[in-house]
Scaffold this motif. Structure first.
Motif, PDB file in Angstrom:
ATOM      1  N   PHE A   1      -2.528  -6.084  -7.920  1.00 56.92           N
ATOM      2  CA  PHE A   1      -3.046  -5.480  -6.689  1.00 56.92           C
ATOM      3  C   PHE A   1      -4.223  -4.573  -7.042  1.00 56.92           C
ATOM      4  CE2 PHE A   1       1.170  -6.930  -5.780  1.00 56.92           C
ATOM      5  CZ  PHE A   1       0.995  -7.540  -4.563  1.00 56.92           C
ATOM      6  N   GLY A   2      -4.868  -4.036  -5.998  1.00 57.75           N
ATOM      7  CA  GLY A   2      -6.004  -3.155  -6.267  1.00 57.75           C
ATOM      8  C   GLY A   2      -7.337  -3.869  -6.221  1.00 57.75           C
ATOM      9  N   ALA A   3      -7.413  -4.956  -5.476  1.00 57.55           N
ATOM     10  CA  ALA A   3      -8.690  -5.655  -5.295  1.00 57.55           C
ATOM     11  C   ALA A   3      -9.483  -5.051  -4.127  1.00 57.55           C
ATOM     12  CB  ALA A   3      -8.458  -7.141  -5.052  1.00 57.55           C
ATOM     13  N   GLY A   4      -8.859  -4.140  -3.400  1.00 54.13           N
ATOM     14  CA  GLY A   4      -9.531  -3.568  -2.232  1.00 54.13           C
ATOM     15  C   GLY A   4      -9.598  -4.542  -1.071  1.00 54.13           C
ATOM     16  N   MET A   5      -8.637  -5.430  -1.015  1.00 53.33           N
ATOM     17  CA  MET A   5      -8.625  -6.460   0.028  1.00 53.33           C
ATOM     18  C   MET A   5      -7.542  -6.231   1.077  1.00 53.33           C
ATOM     19  SD  MET A   5     -11.093  -8.432  -0.660  1.00 53.33           S
ATOM     20  CE  MET A   5     -10.786  -9.864   0.374  1.00 53.33           C
ATOM     21  N   GLY A   6      -6.615  -5.323   0.808  1.00 53.05           N
ATOM     22  CA  GLY A   6      -5.440  -5.176   1.669  1.00 53.05           C
ATOM     23  C   GLY A   6      -5.764  -4.783   3.103  1.00 53.05           C
ATOM     24  N   LEU A   7      -6.469  -3.659   3.273  1.00 55.12           N
ATOM     25  CA  LEU A   7      -6.781  -3.209   4.645  1.00 55.12           C
ATOM     26  C   LEU A   7      -7.660  -4.227   5.378  1.00 55.12           C
ATOM     27  CD1 LEU A   7      -7.195   0.645   4.054  1.00 55.12           C
ATOM     28  CD2 LEU A   7      -5.479  -0.454   5.501  1.00 55.12           C
TER      29      LEU A   7
ATOM     30  N   ASP B   1       3.867   6.881   6.297  1.00 53.26           N
ATOM     31  CA  ASP B   1       4.196   7.495   5.009  1.00 53.26           C
ATOM     32  C   ASP B   1       3.768   8.956   4.975  1.00 53.26           C
ATOM     33  OD1 ASP B   1       1.468   7.898   3.747  1.00 53.26           O
ATOM     34  OD2 ASP B   1       1.371   5.715   3.967  1.00 53.26           O
TER      35      ASP B   1
ATOM     36  N   TYR C   1     -13.262  -2.027  -1.759  1.00 53.31           N
ATOM     37  CA  TYR C   1     -13.094  -0.592  -2.054  1.00 53.31           C
ATOM     38  C   TYR C   1     -11.639  -0.305  -2.402  1.00 53.31           C
ATOM     39  CZ  TYR C   1     -12.668   4.408  -1.841  1.00 53.31           C
ATOM     40  OH  TYR C   1     -12.378   5.701  -2.180  1.00 53.31           O
ATOM     41  N   SER C   2     -11.445   0.311  -3.559  1.00 53.49           N
ATOM     42  CA  SER C   2     -10.087   0.609  -3.993  1.00 53.49           C
ATOM     43  C   SER C   2     -10.068   1.800  -4.923  1.00 53.49           C
ATOM     44  CB  SER C   2      -9.507  -0.605  -4.736  1.00 53.49           C
ATOM     45  OG  SER C   2      -8.241  -0.286  -5.259  1.00 53.49           O
ATOM     46  N   THR C   3      -9.072   2.644  -4.773  1.00 55.08           N
ATOM     47  CA  THR C   3      -8.897   3.743  -5.720  1.00 55.08           C
ATOM     48  C   THR C   3      -7.795   3.398  -6.732  1.00 55.08           C
ATOM     49  OG1 THR C   3      -7.269   4.793  -4.282  1.00 55.08           O
ATOM     50  CG2 THR C   3      -9.567   5.487  -4.011  1.00 55.08           C
ATOM     51  N   SER C   4      -7.391   2.141  -6.744  1.00 51.38           N
ATOM     52  CA  SER C   4      -6.278   1.739  -7.605  1.00 51.38           C
ATOM     53  C   SER C   4      -6.594   1.933  -9.083  1.00 51.38           C
ATOM     54  CB  SER C   4      -5.941   0.269  -7.364  1.00 51.38           C
ATOM     55  OG  SER C   4      -5.505   0.090  -6.049  1.00 51.38           O
TER      56      SER C   4
ATOM     57  N   SER D   1      -3.789  -9.854  -3.888  1.00 58.16           N
ATOM     58  CA  SER D   1      -4.533  -9.597  -2.644  1.00 58.16           C
ATOM     59  C   SER D   1      -5.568 -10.675  -2.378  1.00 58.16           C
ATOM     60  CB  SER D   1      -5.222  -8.240  -2.708  1.00 58.16           C
ATOM     61  OG  SER D   1      -4.259  -7.242  -2.606  1.00 58.16           O
TER      62      SER D   1
ATOM     63  N   HIS E   1       0.209   3.508  -3.122  1.00 54.26           N
ATOM     64  CA  HIS E   1      -0.672   4.641  -2.825  1.00 54.26           C
ATOM     65  C   HIS E   1       0.046   5.852  -2.241  1.00 54.26           C
ATOM     66  CE1 HIS E   1      -3.994   1.919  -3.513  1.00 54.26           C
ATOM     67  NE2 HIS E   1      -3.665   1.148  -2.498  1.00 54.26           N
TER      68      HIS E   1
ATOM     69  N   ASN F   1       0.832  -1.219   0.000  1.00 55.18           N
ATOM     70  CA  ASN F   1       0.000   0.000   0.000  1.00 55.18           C
ATOM     71  C   ASN F   1       0.856   1.254   0.000  1.00 55.18           C
ATOM     72  OD1 ASN F   1      -2.453  -1.237  -0.096  1.00 55.18           O
ATOM     73  ND2 ASN F   1      -3.052  -0.763   2.006  1.00 55.18           N
TER      74      ASN F   1
HETATM   75  N1  LIG Z   1      -0.879   4.270   2.773  1.00 55.01           N
HETATM   76  C1  LIG Z   1      -1.951   4.741   2.097  1.00 55.01           C
HETATM   77  N2  LIG Z   1      -1.968   6.031   1.679  1.00 55.01           N
HETATM   78  C2  LIG Z   1      -3.028   6.525   0.996  1.00 55.01           C
HETATM   79  N3  LIG Z   1      -4.118   5.809   0.677  1.00 55.01           N
HETATM   80  C3  LIG Z   1      -4.150   4.515   1.072  1.00 55.01           C
HETATM   81  C4  LIG Z   1      -3.079   3.924   1.794  1.00 55.01           C
HETATM   82  N4  LIG Z   1      -3.408   2.636   2.059  1.00 55.01           N
HETATM   83  C5  LIG Z   1      -4.616   2.448   1.526  1.00 55.01           C
HETATM   84  N5  LIG Z   1      -5.088   3.574   0.938  1.00 55.01           N
HETATM   85  C6  LIG Z   1      -6.406   3.788   0.287  1.00 55.01           C
HETATM   86  O1  LIG Z   1      -7.311   2.803   0.783  1.00 55.01           O
HETATM   87  C7  LIG Z   1      -7.828   2.026  -0.309  1.00 55.01           C
HETATM   88  C8  LIG Z   1      -8.045   0.601   0.163  1.00 55.01           C
HETATM   89  O2  LIG Z   1      -6.793  -0.012   0.493  1.00 55.01           O
HETATM   90  P1  LIG Z   1      -6.645  -1.599   0.365  1.00 55.01           P
HETATM   91  O3  LIG Z   1      -5.259  -1.960   0.712  1.00 55.01           O
HETATM   92  O4  LIG Z   1      -7.750  -2.227   1.147  1.00 55.01           O
HETATM   93  O5  LIG Z   1      -6.960  -1.872  -1.161  1.00 55.01           O
HETATM   94  P2  LIG Z   1      -6.020  -1.637  -2.436  1.00 55.01           P
HETATM   95  O6  LIG Z   1      -4.623  -1.366  -2.003  1.00 55.01           O
HETATM   96  O7  LIG Z   1      -6.654  -0.610  -3.309  1.00 55.01           O
HETATM   97  O8  LIG Z   1      -6.095  -3.043  -3.160  1.00 55.01           O
HETATM   98  P3  LIG Z   1      -5.380  -4.409  -2.641  1.00 55.01           P
HETATM   99  O9  LIG Z   1      -4.889  -4.176  -1.267  1.00 55.01           O
HETATM  100  O10 LIG Z   1      -6.446  -5.442  -2.719  1.00 55.01           O
HETATM  101  O11 LIG Z   1      -4.273  -4.671  -3.591  1.00 55.01           O
HETATM  102  C9  LIG Z   1      -6.806   2.169  -1.410  1.00 55.01           C
HETATM  103  O12 LIG Z   1      -7.342   1.932  -2.693  1.00 55.01           O
HETATM  104  C10 LIG Z   1      -6.363   3.610  -1.215  1.00 55.01           C
HETATM  105  O13 LIG Z   1      -7.296   4.498  -1.768  1.00 55.01           O
END
Ligand SMILES: Nc1ncnc2c1ncn2[C@@H]1O[C@H](COP(=O)(O)OP(=O)(O)OP(=O)(O)O)[C@@H](O)[C@H]1O
Ligand SMILES: [Mg+2]
Lengths: 139, 116
Positions: free
Chosen positions: A105-111, A77, A93-96, B35, A56, A52
């Motif tokens: 990446f960008g499935a909105g699964m990370g957080l 960061d 949810y993702s802004t990727s 992910s 991001h 992330n």
């Molecule tokens: N360190 C960060 N700085 C700014 N925005 C972030 C950060 N981490 C997450 N985000 C925002 O939160 C959203 C959701 O994050 P999340 O990790 O869940 O999904 P993702 O990174 O978009 O996709 P994935 O993790 O599945 O690859 C991101 O799309 C981004 O908009």
């Protein structure tokens, strides 16, 4: 009880090295003899956070404190910040961009993953200033 | 099933960690989204994917996976291969599609990642 401390600088310019700090940390935890289940949870949470920061937030730092009964991961960061944390925490949810999705990446699964694999996940974030994540992994 | 049998079944070329081919595996997961791999992580031993970058190897490492199968004859870069080699992960390349590769392995008894 004094902790073992590990510091990593996460390069935001070089996607091909993204995840490397988590790989190094995983090896350290193995050497320290932690149970594989705790190592896996810690690895996944740190890896998602590290990725992330690269995709991001143009990179940042990771600080890991290792205690006998817990591992505390702090990721910081100076990226754009997260305007709506509740929304960002939702699965899917993702802004990727398309470019990020093409990299797997960008499935909105990370957080959500980070929350699932940790005992606690605390997010301090300010738009235009940056984001600080504190995760505690139980051993 | 051991990794060598998987390579035979998929007529796959082995590019890294040949000394690990006797490793026993019981399950697999197919995905191009890393992910999703991380989200549905339970006891996965083989990752079947069409995504080609070093994060595939790092994702596999985070989950203690033993093997990555690249489908559709996709050739990983030397960087990907050497990262896998350094971490005891077997890389195979098959000309099969993801559907065919998964079907073949499933048909011989390899389980879905959440079934072990
Ligand atoms: N360190 C960060 N700085 C700014 N925005 C972030 C950060 N981490 C997450 N985000 C925002 O939160 C959203 C959701 O994050 P999340 O990790 O869940 O999904 P993702 O990174 O978009 O996709 P994935 O993790 O599945 O690859 C991101 O799309 C981004 O908009
Ligand atoms: Mg993410």
């Amino acid at each position: 009880m004094a902790a073992l401390h590990f510091h990593f600088d996460i390069d935001g310019e070089d996607f091909s090295s993204a995840g490397d700090a988590s790989v190094v940390m995983k090896k350290k935890l193995r050497q320290l003899g932690f149970p594989s289940d705790a190592i896996r949870r810690c690895s996944i949470a740190m890896y998602e956070g590290e990725i992330n920061m690269v995709i991001h937030a143009n990179g940042g730092t990771a600080d890991v404190d290792v205690y006998p009964d817990k591992i505390v991961i702090v990721l910081e960061d100076h990226g754009p910040g997260i305007p709506n944390v509740e929304l960002a925490m939702q699965e899917g949810y993702s802004t990727s961009t398309e470019q990020i999705r093409n990299m797997g990446f960008g499935a909105g699964m990370g957080l959500p993953n980070m929350k699932r694999y940790t005992e606690s996940l605390e997010i301090e974030t300010k738009v235009g200033v940056g984001t600080k994540l504190t995760m505690v992994v139980g051993v | 099933m051991i990794l060598r049998e998987i390579a035979d079944l998929l007529r796959a070329r082995i590019l890294s960690s040949e000394d690990m081919l006797e490793t026993e595996v019981q399950n697999a997961f197919c995905c191009d989204m890393m992910s999703d791999v991380l989200a549905f992580a339970t006891n996965q031993s083989v990752l079947i994917t069409g995504l080609l970058n070093p994060q595939v190897v790092r994702t596999a490492m985070m989950l203690d996976m033993h093997c990555i199968v690249f489908i559709n004859g996709k050739e990983p870069t030397p960087e990907i291969v050497s990262l896998a080699d350094a971490n005891d992960i077997v890389i195979m390349v098959t000309d099969d599609s993801m559907f065919r590769a998964a079907g073949t392995l499933f048909g011989t008894g390899l389980l879905n990642a959440d079934e072990v």
